[in-house]
Design an enzyme around this catalytic site. Sequence first.
Site, PDB file in Angstrom:
ATOM      1  N   ASN A  29       0.876  -1.182   0.000  1.00  0.00           N
ATOM      2  CA  ASN A  29       0.000   0.000   0.000  1.00  0.00           C
ATOM      3  C   ASN A  29       0.911   1.229   0.000  1.00  0.00           C
ATOM      4  O   ASN A  29       1.510   1.556   1.022  1.00  0.00           O
ATOM      5  CB  ASN A  29      -0.886  -0.036   1.261  1.00  0.00           C
ATOM      6  CG  ASN A  29      -1.650   1.264   1.470  1.00  0.00           C
ATOM      7  OD1 ASN A  29      -1.774   2.081   0.554  1.00  0.00           O
ATOM      8  ND2 ASN A  29      -2.161   1.461   2.673  1.00  0.00           N
ATOM      9  N   TRP A  30       0.994   1.860  -1.151  1.00  0.00           N
ATOM     10  CA  TRP A  30       1.934   2.994  -1.270  1.00  0.00           C
ATOM     11  C   TRP A  30       1.378   4.295  -0.685  1.00  0.00           C
ATOM     12  O   TRP A  30       2.084   5.301  -0.640  1.00  0.00           O
ATOM     13  CB  TRP A  30       2.309   3.206  -2.740  1.00  0.00           C
ATOM     14  CG  TRP A  30       3.187   2.122  -3.285  1.00  0.00           C
ATOM     15  CD1 TRP A  30       3.759   1.092  -2.580  1.00  0.00           C
ATOM     16  CD2 TRP A  30       3.621   1.953  -4.636  1.00  0.00           C
ATOM     17  NE1 TRP A  30       4.510   0.297  -3.409  1.00  0.00           N
ATOM     18  CE2 TRP A  30       4.431   0.808  -4.683  1.00  0.00           C
ATOM     19  CE3 TRP A  30       3.386   2.657  -5.823  1.00  0.00           C
ATOM     20  CZ2 TRP A  30       5.032   0.356  -5.864  1.00  0.00           C
ATOM     21  CZ3 TRP A  30       3.971   2.200  -6.998  1.00  0.00           C
ATOM     22  CH2 TRP A  30       4.787   1.069  -7.010  1.00  0.00           C
ATOM     23  N   LYS A  31       0.124   4.252  -0.286  1.00  0.00           N
ATOM     24  CA  LYS A  31      -0.520   5.449   0.295  1.00  0.00           C
ATOM     25  C   LYS A  31      -0.326   6.655  -0.640  1.00  0.00           C
ATOM     26  O   LYS A  31      -0.285   6.484  -1.848  1.00  0.00           O
ATOM     27  CB  LYS A  31       0.032   5.715   1.699  1.00  0.00           C
ATOM     28  CG  LYS A  31       0.013   4.455   2.580  1.00  0.00           C
ATOM     29  CD  LYS A  31       0.235   4.737   4.032  1.00  0.00           C
ATOM     30  CE  LYS A  31       0.308   3.423   4.781  1.00  0.00           C
ATOM     31  NZ  LYS A  31       0.323   3.571   6.208  1.00  0.00           N
ATOM     32  N   HIS A  75      -9.299   1.190   5.392  1.00  0.00           N
ATOM     33  CA  HIS A  75      -7.978   1.342   6.007  1.00  0.00           C
ATOM     34  C   HIS A  75      -8.120   2.256   7.223  1.00  0.00           C
ATOM     35  O   HIS A  75      -8.923   3.191   7.220  1.00  0.00           O
ATOM     36  CB  HIS A  75      -6.998   1.942   4.987  1.00  0.00           C
ATOM     37  CG  HIS A  75      -5.584   1.892   5.486  1.00  0.00           C
ATOM     38  ND1 HIS A  75      -5.074   2.844   6.331  1.00  0.00           N
ATOM     39  CD2 HIS A  75      -4.576   1.004   5.265  1.00  0.00           C
ATOM     40  CE1 HIS A  75      -3.816   2.539   6.613  1.00  0.00           C
ATOM     41  NE2 HIS A  75      -3.492   1.418   5.973  1.00  0.00           N
ATOM     42  N   GLU A  87      -6.474   4.659   8.201  1.00  0.00           N
ATOM     43  CA  GLU A  87      -6.300   6.095   7.911  1.00  0.00           C
ATOM     44  C   GLU A  87      -7.583   6.688   7.327  1.00  0.00           C
ATOM     45  O   GLU A  87      -7.898   7.846   7.564  1.00  0.00           O
ATOM     46  CB  GLU A  87      -5.097   6.289   6.975  1.00  0.00           C
ATOM     47  CG  GLU A  87      -3.785   6.046   7.724  1.00  0.00           C
ATOM     48  CD  GLU A  87      -2.644   5.530   6.882  1.00  0.00           C
ATOM     49  OE1 GLU A  87      -2.718   5.584   5.645  1.00  0.00           O
ATOM     50  OE2 GLU A  87      -1.648   5.054   7.476  1.00  0.00           O
ATOM     51  N   GLU A 124      -5.039  -5.114  10.921  1.00  0.00           N
ATOM     52  CA  GLU A 124      -4.005  -4.100  11.090  1.00  0.00           C
ATOM     53  C   GLU A 124      -4.201  -3.379  12.422  1.00  0.00           C
ATOM     54  O   GLU A 124      -5.003  -2.430  12.507  1.00  0.00           O
ATOM     55  CB  GLU A 124      -4.093  -3.075   9.959  1.00  0.00           C
ATOM     56  CG  GLU A 124      -3.926  -3.674   8.587  1.00  0.00           C
ATOM     57  CD  GLU A 124      -3.387  -2.653   7.591  1.00  0.00           C
ATOM     58  OE1 GLU A 124      -2.284  -2.868   7.104  1.00  0.00           O
ATOM     59  OE2 GLU A 124      -4.054  -1.636   7.350  1.00  0.00           O
ATOM     60  N   GLY A 169       2.788   2.104  10.774  1.00  0.00           N
ATOM     61  CA  GLY A 169       3.714   3.223  10.569  1.00  0.00           C
ATOM     62  C   GLY A 169       4.451   3.643  11.833  1.00  0.00           C
ATOM     63  O   GLY A 169       5.076   4.695  11.869  1.00  0.00           O
ATOM     64  N   SER A 208       3.809  -2.388  10.300  1.00  0.00           N
ATOM     65  CA  SER A 208       5.270  -2.394  10.374  1.00  0.00           C
ATOM     66  C   SER A 208       5.895  -3.738   9.970  1.00  0.00           C
ATOM     67  O   SER A 208       6.878  -4.183  10.555  1.00  0.00           O
ATOM     68  CB  SER A 208       5.745  -1.963  11.765  1.00  0.00           C
ATOM     69  OG  SER A 208       5.304  -0.639  12.038  1.00  0.00           O
ATOM     70  N   GLY A 219       2.794  -1.117   4.308  1.00  0.00           N
ATOM     71  CA  GLY A 219       2.844   0.304   3.980  1.00  0.00           C
ATOM     72  C   GLY A 219       4.274   0.737   3.699  1.00  0.00           C
ATOM     73  O   GLY A 219       4.815   0.540   2.606  1.00  0.00           O
ATOM     74  N   GLY A 220       4.903   1.330   4.701  1.00  0.00           N
ATOM     75  CA  GLY A 220       6.233   1.937   4.546  1.00  0.00           C
ATOM     76  C   GLY A 220       7.255   1.048   3.844  1.00  0.00           C
ATOM     77  O   GLY A 220       7.983   1.507   2.960  1.00  0.00           O
TER      78      GLY A 220
HETATM   79  C1  PEP Z   1      -0.615   0.065   6.198  1.00  0.00           C
HETATM   80  O1  PEP Z   1      -0.703   1.242   5.936  1.00  0.00           O
HETATM   81  O2  PEP Z   1      -1.503  -0.693   5.816  1.00  0.00           O
HETATM   82  C2  PEP Z   1       0.518  -0.389   6.974  1.00  0.00           C
HETATM   83  C3  PEP Z   1       0.470  -1.580   7.484  1.00  0.00           C
HETATM   84  O3  PEP Z   1       1.564   0.496   7.117  1.00  0.00           O
HETATM   85  P1  PEP Z   1       3.016   0.151   7.686  1.00  0.00           P
HETATM   86  O4  PEP Z   1       3.470  -1.130   7.037  1.00  0.00           O
HETATM   87  O5  PEP Z   1       3.862   1.322   7.313  1.00  0.00           O
HETATM   88  O6  PEP Z   1       2.876  -0.024   9.180  1.00  0.00           O
END
Ligand code: PEP
Length: 253
Positions: free
Chosen positions: A10-12, A97, A99, A169, A175, A215, A236-237
């Site tokens: 997920n590149w956000k 999500h 966010e 999640e 993040g 993470s 994500g990251g």
């Molecule tokens: C996400 O945004 O779905 C996520 C899991 O982010 P991260 O891997 O950066 O914690």
Amino acid sequence: MARKLFIAGNWKMNKTASEAAADVKRLVELLSGVGDKARVAVCPPFTALDRISSVARSAGMELGAQNLSDKASGAYTGEVSAQMLLDLGVTQVIVGHSERRQFYGENDSIVSKKAIFALASGLCPIVCVGETLEEREAGSTEKVLRTQISGSLDGISAEDMLRTTIAYEPVWAIGTGKTATPQQAQDAHAFIRSLLSAKYGETCAQKVIIQYGGSVKASNSKELMAMPDIDGALVGGASLDPAGFADLVKNAL
Ligand code: PEP
């Protein structure tokens, strides 16, 4: 029942279309040959979907969007419809999500509307659920998951559930660099599967892919994915750098 590992990046709100095109090209090279062992998806911003679609899909990578409208078309400024996504070769779409829940007021009822709309249109939703730190510390993780699973999947049939992925999640792990331990994540996944079993029957529940997100990185993907009810990851990251994401995927196999 063997469930094929499914890892989605997920590149956000990161990467221009040009940056995305260069990174997907690199990712395709780095991941050549893993397609038999794992499904991999990339979920760039809407603006990059068209540019990366054919390169990603011709390499067997799935294309995902990060959101969709719960309306078919019309006067809804700023929205993107399921048909628009399908036209670009999108097959997966993230809904709910944390966010979107936190910053854009999406609740379980909106999430279920979007998931149902996605399914009816031919897209496969990745439905996100997870508790906050306060909820975990208050001992209400299971209560929160029960409410979110029931509300977010409201109206989804068992047949459609087989095309739906759940992403567990924990919000406190997104993040933040704090990852749930493999056992914490496994416990939540097993609980979610028990909820699915109660709602849809054990045969269906055993087939549903449940991803872990929070993470995940190359150094912890192996131990997380080794847990029996963790069938993949929403990343994500660590999905932003092609080399790091490719290592994360390969370590998880
Ligand atoms: C996400 O945004 O779905 C996520 C899991 O982010 P991260 O891997 O950066 O914690």
